[in-house]
Design a protein around this motif. Structure first.
Motif: not given
Length: 395
Positions: A1-20
């Motif tokens: 998540a930190d890497g994506i934010r460092a590229a300027g994109a907003d992050v929504i963390d949905i936690g531990m989930v199945v891929t679908p």
């Protein structure tokens, strides 16, 4: 998540989930982009990323281009926002709100200690099922068996429970919940290509003339079955991202892979989802008094499960390329080269292809009878041994 934010994109963390659920979140939260960190059905020491950008799953050349950009340092910078969201309730509500079982069913589920275990029991109980859970506590060391329902040995515990007679059906899932395995009351494994027959007939009853895609590992019985039920059969490459691209290209209503990925566009979003596929299967089977009889009545053929020949990293691609250049198959009616070599005979087929995820050659064989099956297997032993003398073959 930190890497994506460092590229300027907003992050929504949905936690531990199945891929679908990650694919669902991209739709539900209207991001159209998602990244799932998962080793899927691979051993515990594997990990990876399943990436969706602007609604398209990245694969092949797109991933290589991304690697080139990273290596060249051509990346954006910024300070994106971060928040947490729980999409599980909305995901479960979406499925339960769309599906109705004609009667309650007693089922057993085996998550193999993969993340599907955190959600599958809840889903099927909400649909009205009585559910017995096996290995549904999430444990990435997979202490009971590997979470890969395409391998019959991983279904042994579920089969042992089913044959005791207290359940109508058994459902099994891979590590990240995007693949489905099915076992009948009598302990018969219903491989995904036969599951696809049932799904195809159901979808085509509402969308006559729709295109149904199946991968190169699937049974020869699918083509006539789909055509007989009013659909357009289309054989395509193995790989969830490749199947999704093809579905969009041709507007397919349904697709499936022998590995257990099933993609519903009709009534769903077009991504592969083991939990949802299980729910659709229960919806169909609940219309009948004997679910196992319906499944056992699907066309079948003498076949092997998915077989694997281990190779060094990268060697499997080179070996398949060698076969493509030099292997000859006397008596074959066709050699299909869209993904490895699928060699068709009047009485069966054989397949050899390079896995997309691990350094193995994947093989599968199907035939009308045992002598034909052995003859086709011997042809593949011959060409593989010629291409790599001393190769260890266990089929």
């Amino acid at each position: 998540a930190d890497g994506i934010r460092a590229a300027g994109a907003d992050v929504i963390d949905i936690g531990m989930v199945v891929t679908p659920m990650t694919y669902f979140a991209a739709q539900h939260l209207d991001t159209q982009c998602s990244v799932m960190v998962t080793g899927s059905h691979n051993p515990p020491d594997y990990n990876g990323l399943k990436m969706v950008i602007a609604g398209d799953t990245l694969s092949g050349a797109d991933i290589l281009a991304l690697k080139t950009r990273i290596e060249a340092g051509r990346v954006a910078s910024g300070d994106g926002a971060y928040r947490i969201a729980d999409v599980a309730p909305a995901y479960l509500d979406r499925i339960v709100g769309d599906l109705t079982l004609a009667r309650p069913m007693a089922i057993a589920i085996d998550a193999g200690n993969g993340v599907a275990g955190a959600f599958a029991g809840t889903l099927y109980r909400r649909l009205g099922c009585t559910v017995t859970e096996m290995f549904c506590d999430v444990d990435g060391t997979f202490p009971n068996h590997h979470p890969d329902p395409s391998q019959p040995k991983n279904l042994a515990d579920l089969i042992a429970l089913l044959v005791q007679g207290r359940h109508e059906l058994g459902l099994a899932f891979d590590g990240d919940g995007d693949r489905l395995g099915v076992v009948t009351r009598d302990g018969h494994v219903i491989y995904p290509d036969r599951q696809l027959m049932l799904f195809a007939a159901d979808v085509l009853s509402r969308e006559p003339g729709a295109t149904i895609i199946y991968d190169v590992k699937s049974t020869r019985n699918l083509k006539p079955w789909i055509a007989r039920h009013g659909g357009k059969p289309l054989l395509w490459k193995t790989g969830h991202s490749l199947i999704k691209v093809k579905m969009k290209e041709v507007g397919a209503a349904l697709a499936g892979e022998m590995s257990g990925h099933t993609f519903f566009k009709e009534r769903w979003y077009g991504f592969d989802d083991g939990l949802y596929a299980g729910a659709r299967l229960l919806e169909i089977l609940s219309r009948y008094p004997d679910a196992s009889a319906v499944l056992d009545g699907l066309p079948d053929a003498l076949s092997t499960p998915e077989l694997q020949v281990e190779c060094a990293e990268g060697e499997h691609h080179a070996l398949i390329a060698t076969l493509g250049r030099s292997a000859e198959f006397p008596g074959a009616t066709d050699v299909i080269r869209i993904d490895g070599l699928r060699v068709e005979y009047i009485d069966g087929f054989g397949l050899a292809r390079a896995s997309n995820t691990t350094p193995v050659i994947v093989l599968r064989f199907e035939a009308d009878n045992a002598p034909a099956l052995e003859r086709i297997k011997s042809e593949f032993r011959r060409v593989l041994t010629a291409a790599k003398p001393g190769i260890a073959l266990r089929f």
